[in-house]
Design an enzyme around this catalytic site. Sequence first.
Site, PDB file in Angstrom:
ATOM      1  N   GLY A   1       0.575  -1.492  -0.166  1.00  0.00           N
ATOM      2  CA  GLY A   1       0.017  -0.025   0.312  1.00  0.00           C
ATOM      3  C   GLY A   1       1.023   1.181  -0.262  1.00  0.00           C
TER       4      GLY A   1
ATOM      5  N   ARG B   1       1.388  -5.618  -4.945  1.00  0.00           N
ATOM      6  CA  ARG B   1       1.162  -6.127  -4.232  1.00  0.00           C
ATOM      7  C   ARG B   1       1.386  -7.576  -3.989  1.00  0.00           C
ATOM      8  NH1 ARG B   1      -1.120  -4.430   0.312  1.00  0.00           N
ATOM      9  NH2 ARG B   1      -2.160  -2.839   0.722  1.00  0.00           N
TER      10      ARG B   1
ATOM     11  N   ASP C   1       5.338  -8.019   5.428  1.00  0.00           N
ATOM     12  CA  ASP C   1       6.024  -9.217   4.361  1.00  0.00           C
ATOM     13  C   ASP C   1       6.798  -8.937   3.076  1.00  0.00           C
ATOM     14  OD1 ASP C   1       3.901 -10.556   5.609  1.00  0.00           O
ATOM     15  OD2 ASP C   1       1.608  -9.435   4.587  1.00  0.00           O
TER      16      ASP C   1
ATOM     17  N   LYS D   1       8.039   0.805   5.365  1.00  0.00           N
ATOM     18  CA  LYS D   1       6.929   1.118   5.067  1.00  0.00           C
ATOM     19  C   LYS D   1       5.556   0.599   5.403  1.00  0.00           C
ATOM     20  CE  LYS D   1       4.113   0.314   2.855  1.00  0.00           C
ATOM     21  NZ  LYS D   1       3.631  -0.717   1.169  1.00  0.00           N
ATOM     22  N   THR D   2       5.099   1.211   5.660  1.00  0.00           N
ATOM     23  CA  THR D   2       3.345   1.286   6.117  1.00  0.00           C
ATOM     24  C   THR D   2       2.204   2.629   6.882  1.00  0.00           C
ATOM     25  OG1 THR D   2       1.990   0.144   6.565  1.00  0.00           O
ATOM     26  CG2 THR D   2       3.864  -0.371   8.024  1.00  0.00           C
ATOM     27  N   ILE D   3       1.246   2.670   6.256  1.00  0.00           N
ATOM     28  CA  ILE D   3       0.502   3.524   7.369  1.00  0.00           C
ATOM     29  C   ILE D   3      -0.135   3.294   8.539  1.00  0.00           C
ATOM     30  CG2 ILE D   3       0.155   5.427   5.230  1.00  0.00           C
ATOM     31  CD1 ILE D   3      -2.668   4.225   5.491  1.00  0.00           C
ATOM     32  N   ASP D   4       0.258   1.847   8.169  1.00  0.00           N
ATOM     33  CA  ASP D   4      -1.122   1.809   9.450  1.00  0.00           C
ATOM     34  C   ASP D   4       0.237   0.946  10.943  1.00  0.00           C
ATOM     35  OD1 ASP D   4      -2.782   0.295   7.579  1.00  0.00           O
ATOM     36  OD2 ASP D   4      -2.238  -2.002   7.549  1.00  0.00           O
TER      37      ASP D   4
ATOM     38  N   LYS E   1     -26.452  16.938  15.269  1.00  0.00           N
ATOM     39  CA  LYS E   1     -27.762  15.956  15.840  1.00  0.00           C
ATOM     40  C   LYS E   1     -27.248  14.112  14.896  1.00  0.00           C
ATOM     41  CE  LYS E   1     -28.535  18.074  10.454  1.00  0.00           C
ATOM     42  NZ  LYS E   1     -29.052  18.337   9.579  1.00  0.00           N
ATOM     43  N   TYR E   2     -25.622  14.125  14.006  1.00  0.00           N
ATOM     44  CA  TYR E   2     -25.691  13.291  14.182  1.00  0.00           C
ATOM     45  C   TYR E   2     -24.171  12.199  15.124  1.00  0.00           C
ATOM     46  CZ  TYR E   2     -27.334  14.551   9.580  1.00  0.00           C
ATOM     47  OH  TYR E   2     -28.321  14.914   8.658  1.00  0.00           O
TER      48      TYR E   2
ATOM     49  N   MET F   1      -8.235   3.347   8.791  1.00  0.00           N
ATOM     50  CA  MET F   1      -7.671   2.546   7.684  1.00  0.00           C
ATOM     51  C   MET F   1      -6.695   1.553   8.781  1.00  0.00           C
ATOM     52  SD  MET F   1      -5.962   2.361   3.794  1.00  0.00           S
ATOM     53  CE  MET F   1      -7.193   2.390   2.605  1.00  0.00           C
ATOM     54  N   GLY F   2      -5.929   0.667   8.746  1.00  0.00           N
ATOM     55  CA  GLY F   2      -4.993  -0.241   9.572  1.00  0.00           C
ATOM     56  C   GLY F   2      -5.598  -1.702   9.380  1.00  0.00           C
TER      57      GLY F   2
ATOM     58  N   GLU G   1      -7.948   8.866   1.788  1.00  0.00           N
ATOM     59  CA  GLU G   1      -7.666  10.241   1.728  1.00  0.00           C
ATOM     60  C   GLU G   1      -6.532  10.367   2.164  1.00  0.00           C
ATOM     61  OE1 GLU G   1     -10.405   8.262   2.534  1.00  0.00           O
ATOM     62  OE2 GLU G   1     -11.864   8.981   2.317  1.00  0.00           O
ATOM     63  N   GLY G   2      -5.318   9.359   3.005  1.00  0.00           N
ATOM     64  CA  GLY G   2      -4.813   9.953   3.634  1.00  0.00           C
ATOM     65  C   GLY G   2      -3.152   9.463   3.546  1.00  0.00           C
ATOM     66  N   ARG G   3      -3.434   8.030   2.063  1.00  0.00           N
ATOM     67  CA  ARG G   3      -2.359   6.760   1.442  1.00  0.00           C
ATOM     68  C   ARG G   3      -1.459   8.205   1.651  1.00  0.00           C
ATOM     69  NH1 ARG G   3      -3.482   0.881   0.229  1.00  0.00           N
ATOM     70  NH2 ARG G   3      -4.086   2.107  -1.220  1.00  0.00           N
TER      71      ARG G   3
HETATM   72  P1  FBP Z   1       0.478  -2.036   3.815  1.00  0.00           P
HETATM   73  O1  FBP Z   1       0.439  -2.859   5.035  1.00  0.00           O
HETATM   74  O2  FBP Z   1       1.062  -2.423   2.248  1.00  0.00           O
HETATM   75  O3  FBP Z   1       1.211  -0.389   4.075  1.00  0.00           O
HETATM   76  O4  FBP Z   1      -0.719  -1.316   3.160  1.00  0.00           O
HETATM   77  C1  FBP Z   1      -1.850  -0.446   4.024  1.00  0.00           C
HETATM   78  C2  FBP Z   1      -3.342  -0.478   4.088  1.00  0.00           C
HETATM   79  O5  FBP Z   1      -3.265   0.666   3.811  1.00  0.00           O
HETATM   80  C3  FBP Z   1      -3.997  -0.494   4.415  1.00  0.00           C
HETATM   81  O6  FBP Z   1      -4.251  -0.107   6.649  1.00  0.00           O
HETATM   82  C4  FBP Z   1      -5.312  -1.119   4.159  1.00  0.00           C
HETATM   83  O7  FBP Z   1      -5.964  -2.497   4.535  1.00  0.00           O
HETATM   84  C5  FBP Z   1      -4.691  -2.135   2.888  1.00  0.00           C
HETATM   85  O8  FBP Z   1      -3.585  -0.888   2.559  1.00  0.00           O
HETATM   86  C6  FBP Z   1      -5.836  -2.104   1.342  1.00  0.00           C
HETATM   87  O9  FBP Z   1      -4.911  -2.051   0.490  1.00  0.00           O
HETATM   88  P2  FBP Z   1      -5.239  -1.926  -1.027  1.00  0.00           P
HETATM   89  O10 FBP Z   1      -5.915  -0.464  -1.314  1.00  0.00           O
HETATM   90  O11 FBP Z   1      -4.766  -2.600  -1.720  1.00  0.00           O
HETATM   91  O12 FBP Z   1      -6.618  -2.655  -0.816  1.00  0.00           O
END
Ligand code: FBP
Length: 552
Positions: free
Chosen positions: A78, A142, A173, A199-202, A239-240, A247-248, A422-424
């Site tokens: 990702g 991937r 991975d 790397k990973t936003i997670d 009201k909401y 993500m994560g 939106e943030g990736r």
């Molecule tokens: P990575 O672990 O590969 O960095 O991906 C993170 C992520 O943004 C997750 O938060 C999300 O579940 C996934 O990728 C979504 O990936 P895709 O857009 O390929 O379905």
Amino acid sequence: MTKSALQIARAVYVPKVPKTLKGIVKIQEGEPTQSVSDPEAIKKLFPNTYGMPIVKFVEGTEKKQYAPINVGVILSGGQAPGGHNVIAGIFDGIKALHPESRLYGFILGPGGLIDHKYMELTSDIIDEYRNTGGFDIIGSGRTKLETKEQFDKGLAILKQLKISALVIIGGDDSNTNACVLAEYYAQTGAGVQVIGCPKTIDGDLKNEMIETSFGFDTACKVYSEVIGNIQRDCNSARKYWHFIKLMGRSASHIALECALQVQPNICIISEEVEAQNKSLDDVIQYVADVVAQRAANGNNFGTVLIPEGLIEFIPAMKKLINELNDYLAQNEDEFKRIKRSHQRAHIIDKLSAENSKIYASLPETVARQLTLDRDPHGNVQVSLIETEKLLAEMVGKRLAEMAKEGKYVGKFATQVHFFGYEGRCAAPSNYDADYCYSLGYTAAGLISSGKTGYMSSVRNTTAPASEWIAGGVPITMMMNMERRHGELKPVIQKALVKLNGGPFKVFAGQRDAWAVNTDYVYPGPIQYFGPTEVCDQPTKTLQIEQEELLQK
Ligand code: FBP
């Protein structure tokens, strides 16, 4: 190509780097290392790359001469803000070694290496991408790099391009696979070094030596800005209830960090749900109780943060998903032939009684989403499961029951959101721009020192960048043996939210007050120019974790 004013201004930003990466540098080696667990098994599988020392770059005195070097780079998985700066750092790093060094990018991830799709990254191209978000310079993918056949195919193109080092920018991975590749090339005397970058936003690739994975900082800041805006809207209209999935897919670091930044009414942490063996029903009751409590105070509005991976952490749902995984793996073709409208009934019929009951209780859309294709690593694509809708719908039903029992008086109207894409690819924050460039430059340093099977590491990053510590960590050090698809495999340990860790404790200490009160914080957009306390602050998670380390 038309560029925004910010893009133009940002293109000339010069990332801050550790002072030890400037000028004359030498490498300092530490003690031999051990894997975090299962040392015997890992050692046996990685005889050439096991036990290597942690290394760091320090100021040197002797200027060395280097020959030109050709390096390959792959973006894997990702997108995460800052990937382009890692590549720019590698480029500048190898050019500093020798101006005739060359950098090749493999197109669309590891698949590009196997299929021999590549491009040379020249200074004109690199300059277009400095400090920008996205992975579009070469694209990402991937494809799992894991078989000898793939390694050999890769080697053929590496040899053809005279590439003697490959940098794989990826998550746990992909870095595991980088290590397997490093070992294989070392074992076969292929003459190719392999270096990984975290790397990973997670945020789930971190440990003692890797403080954070890049992209987490920017992504969380973007999500927190938007959640803050929603909270202000929520507090204006009153009201909401907003159900916001973040993500994560495994760990809840993003949800937790956003909670620390915005102080929502509710944030669910998957790791806690699992540890306390909570059912979906328990989670729903918890949310419904907070809604009822706020309603009793006249507040029929609020925010709920939900980590993307929640479903897989609810023990009963996990069992259901595991059985579904096995069933779908073994009966993929048969299942695909069944008419879509009959698939749900088919699954209900095939599952064990316990799982069948849970599956049948799920709303139609969620049930279907659980049977969609797995990703190449065999993971359920949790980003496709609409947990935010599931919770909003089920909480609504529960409140209706509570109202009948006289336990709830109020109005419950919902809005659902999912923040991920939106943030990736956002323009990297100063932190990520600096961190990523330093990671790339460090990778070049590791290559020039002849290292393989290492992950580029930049530490002490809550201090000013000049004091950051750059070096490398043997990837085998981060490994343990885990069961994957029925087989024991060496993998980098995923870093989940620690329930005894500082960030969770800070959150847990305040969440009851946040639930009842309206204590929202509005972080606003990422600032790229301005005072350092506004522009250069790392995430709250990292600040709390580093403080904890200092106190040890
Ligand atoms: P990575 O672990 O590969 O960095 O991906 C993170 C992520 O943004 C997750 O938060 C999300 O579940 C996934 O990728 C979504 O990936 P895709 O857009 O390929 O379905």
